[in-house]
Scaffold this active site. Structure first.
Site, PDB file in Angstrom:
ATOM      1  N   ARG A  58     -22.031   9.750  35.066  1.00 47.51           N
ATOM      2  CA  ARG A  58     -22.474   8.969  33.887  1.00 47.51           C
ATOM      3  C   ARG A  58     -22.666   9.878  32.676  1.00 47.51           C
ATOM      4  NH1 ARG A  58     -27.506   7.995  32.859  1.00 47.51           N
ATOM      5  NH2 ARG A  58     -28.153   7.812  35.030  1.00 47.51           N
ATOM      6  N   TYR A 111     -14.039  -9.138  15.432  1.00 46.07           N
ATOM      7  CA  TYR A 111     -13.812  -9.599  16.808  1.00 46.07           C
ATOM      8  C   TYR A 111     -14.994 -10.473  17.267  1.00 46.07           C
ATOM      9  CZ  TYR A 111     -12.826  -9.214  21.823  1.00 46.07           C
ATOM     10  OH  TYR A 111     -12.567  -9.478  23.141  1.00 46.07           O
ATOM     11  N   ASP A 183     -13.739  -0.542  13.547  1.00 47.19           N
ATOM     12  CA  ASP A 183     -13.077  -0.927  14.795  1.00 47.19           C
ATOM     13  C   ASP A 183     -11.571  -0.787  14.540  1.00 47.19           C
ATOM     14  OD1 ASP A 183     -11.753  -2.272  16.853  1.00 47.19           O
ATOM     15  OD2 ASP A 183     -13.364  -3.733  17.125  1.00 47.19           O
ATOM     16  N   LYS A 208      -6.234  -2.419  24.602  1.00 44.00           N
ATOM     17  CA  LYS A 208      -5.116  -2.928  23.806  1.00 44.00           C
ATOM     18  C   LYS A 208      -4.045  -1.839  23.635  1.00 44.00           C
ATOM     19  CE  LYS A 208      -8.109  -6.241  23.745  1.00 44.00           C
ATOM     20  NZ  LYS A 208      -9.078  -6.469  22.686  1.00 44.00           N
TER      21      LYS A 208
HETATM   22  C1  LIG Z   1     -10.490  -6.646  22.593  1.00 38.09           C
HETATM   23  C2  LIG Z   1     -11.237  -6.186  21.411  1.00 38.09           C
HETATM   24  C3  LIG Z   1     -12.552  -5.701  21.516  1.00 38.09           C
HETATM   25  C4  LIG Z   1     -13.324  -5.706  22.813  1.00 38.09           C
HETATM   26  O1  LIG Z   1     -12.748  -4.877  23.764  1.00 38.09           O
HETATM   27  P1  LIG Z   1     -12.861  -5.088  25.364  1.00 38.09           P
HETATM   28  O2  LIG Z   1     -12.138  -3.938  25.889  1.00 38.09           O
HETATM   29  O3  LIG Z   1     -12.247  -6.414  25.674  1.00 38.09           O
HETATM   30  O4  LIG Z   1     -14.319  -5.078  25.683  1.00 38.09           O
HETATM   31  C5  LIG Z   1     -13.168  -5.230  20.368  1.00 38.09           C
HETATM   32  N1  LIG Z   1     -12.544  -5.253  19.182  1.00 38.09           N
HETATM   33  C6  LIG Z   1     -11.289  -5.720  19.032  1.00 38.09           C
HETATM   34  C7  LIG Z   1     -10.652  -5.718  17.694  1.00 38.09           C
HETATM   35  C8  LIG Z   1     -10.591  -6.207  20.149  1.00 38.09           C
HETATM   36  O5  LIG Z   1      -9.350  -6.677  19.988  1.00 38.09           O
END
Ligand SMILES: *Cc1c(COP(=O)(O)O)cnc(C)c1O
Length: 393
Positions: A58, A111, A183, A208
């Site tokens: 961790r 998001y 983000d 992604k």
């Molecule tokens: C998918 C996504 C998230 C969240 O990510 P997870 O891996 O599903 O927890 C946050 N921000 C954006 C822009 C996303 O597309």
């Protein structure tokens, strides 16, 4: 190897990577929860930070650290922190920087869960949030209060494909001594490097583009400076949103082809966007690579390409959206984005079917909106798939 001066593509392959005592060609999976100390003194030195030895997964693990170092170099940051999911990354940043009676300014079309968690859980702890259209910087300026502790930006937004001028928003925030977190999931460091434009923190859903193969969920935080890194690392260690070594191995493997995937899907996306823009069944299209996009110039300036995400509106609205979903064969009907396979989504009949009209308006979702994440298949096949489905509308 010192990889700091290498180009982006070389960093994808080599940054953070190490060869173990057996000469492994790739970073092995250290699937262990804990690490043994040589003796009592070694244990004391590891805990005191005098010895860089590993203690407990961790807190740190060689496979996970290799990924963290790679991501930090790709974003041109100080250091990285890998987490179990993108949402673990987002909430770890919130928890590290927000406090009782503090305030956050966020992009309105952020998001969904990044917004919902502020409106629910953080509100419980006395955190106030303002959601503004940050594509107009004056909206951000007007929302800043004396207790604003974080400005949180997503650009381009999903699925509205609106951009925020990162240089301008960072200048504004720093005038008020407020850190900026971006983000960068939609772009990946291949297309956009917010820390180079003045941002203090970058968060990613590795799920992604970065992992790119739709086979794991993961997240990351990269900071520009040492102090923010220490604060956020401590928060992650306490809250326990750490990544697993196997997950880290998968992302190290996936990210190596980021440029190849982004190049291919980006080239296809421009052709698909042009095809859609000229198609009689399409009412509108939003893609930053088209001259018709109101922020095409800003996209050229702050992004290194236009990506492979687009939204378009179908003539005939909701009904046409459902027909398109039920007639595409190549594209997968799914949420998420940024994988090697093309993904298509009609929010009004799928993800947002149970959302109120006001909720849909707030999220920028109209009944005719379709979102497309372009994969790396042959572009001729993607276009043919859409064409045969349009013919049935
Ligand atoms: C998918 C996504 C998230 C969240 O990510 P997870 O891996 O599903 O927890 C946050 N921000 C954006 C822009 C996303 O597309």
């Amino acid at each position: 190897m010192n990889t700091k001066d290498l180009g982006f593509n070389s960093k994808l392959i080599h940054a953070g990577d190490f060869h173990d005592a057996y000469g492994s060609a790739v970073v092995p999976i250290y699937q262990t929860s804990t690490f043994s100390f040589r003796d009592a003194q070694h244990g004391a030195d590891c805990f005191a930070g005098k010895d860089p030895g590993y203690i407990y997964t961790r807190i740190g693990n060689p496979t996970i650290n290799a990924l963290e170092d790679k991501l930090a170099e790709l974003e041109n940051g100080f250091r990285g922190i890998a987490l179990s999911s993108g949402m673990a990354a987002v909430t770890t940043v919130y928890s590290a920087l927000l406090e009782k009676d503090s305030h956050i300014v966020s992009t309105d079309a952020v998001y969904g869960p990044s917004r919902a968690v502020l409106d629910s859980h953080y509100k419980k702890f006395g955190v106030e949030a303002s959601f503004v259209d940050s594509s107009d910087i004056s909206n951000v300026e007007k929302a800043i209060r004396p207790n604003t502790k974080l400005i949180y930006i997503e650009t381009p937004t999903n699925p509205t494909i609106k951009l925020t001028d990162l240089r301008a928003v960072c200048q504004l925030a720093h005038k008020h001594n407020i850190p900026v977190c971006v983000d960068n999931t939609f772009c990946s460091p291949y297309l956009q490097r917010p820390l180079e434009l003045g941002a203090d923190i970058v968060v990613h859903s590795l799920t992604k583009f970065i992992n790119g193969h739709a086979d794991i969920v993961g997240g990351a935080i990269i900071t520009r400076d040492k102090d923010l890194y220490a604060t956020i690392r401590k928060t992650m260690t306490y809250m326990g949103g750490n990544m697993d070594p196997h997950q880290a191995y998968m992302v190290i493997r996936g990210v190596k082809t980021l440029s190849l995937r982004m190049q291919r899907s980006g080239e296809s996306a421009i052709k698909i966007a042009e095809f859609l823009e000229n198609h009689p069944k399409i009412e509108w299209i939003k893609f930053p690579g088209l001259k018709s996009h109101p922020q095409h110039e800003l996209a050229k300036e702050q992004m290194h390409g236009f990506g492979s995400m687009m939204s378009f509106g179908l003539k005939g609205g909701y009904e046409s959206g459902v027909k398109l979903m039920n007639n595409v064969h190549l594209a997968t009907l799914a949420v998420s984005l940024g994988g090697v396979e093309s993904l298509i989504q009609h929010p009004a009949s799928m993800t947002h079917a149970g959302v109120s009209k006001e909720g849909k308006i707030a999220a920028g979702i109209t009944d005719d909106l379709v979102r497309y994440s372009v994969g790396i298949e042959d572009v001729e096949d993607i276009i043919a798939d859409l064409e045969q489905a349009f013919a049935k509308i």
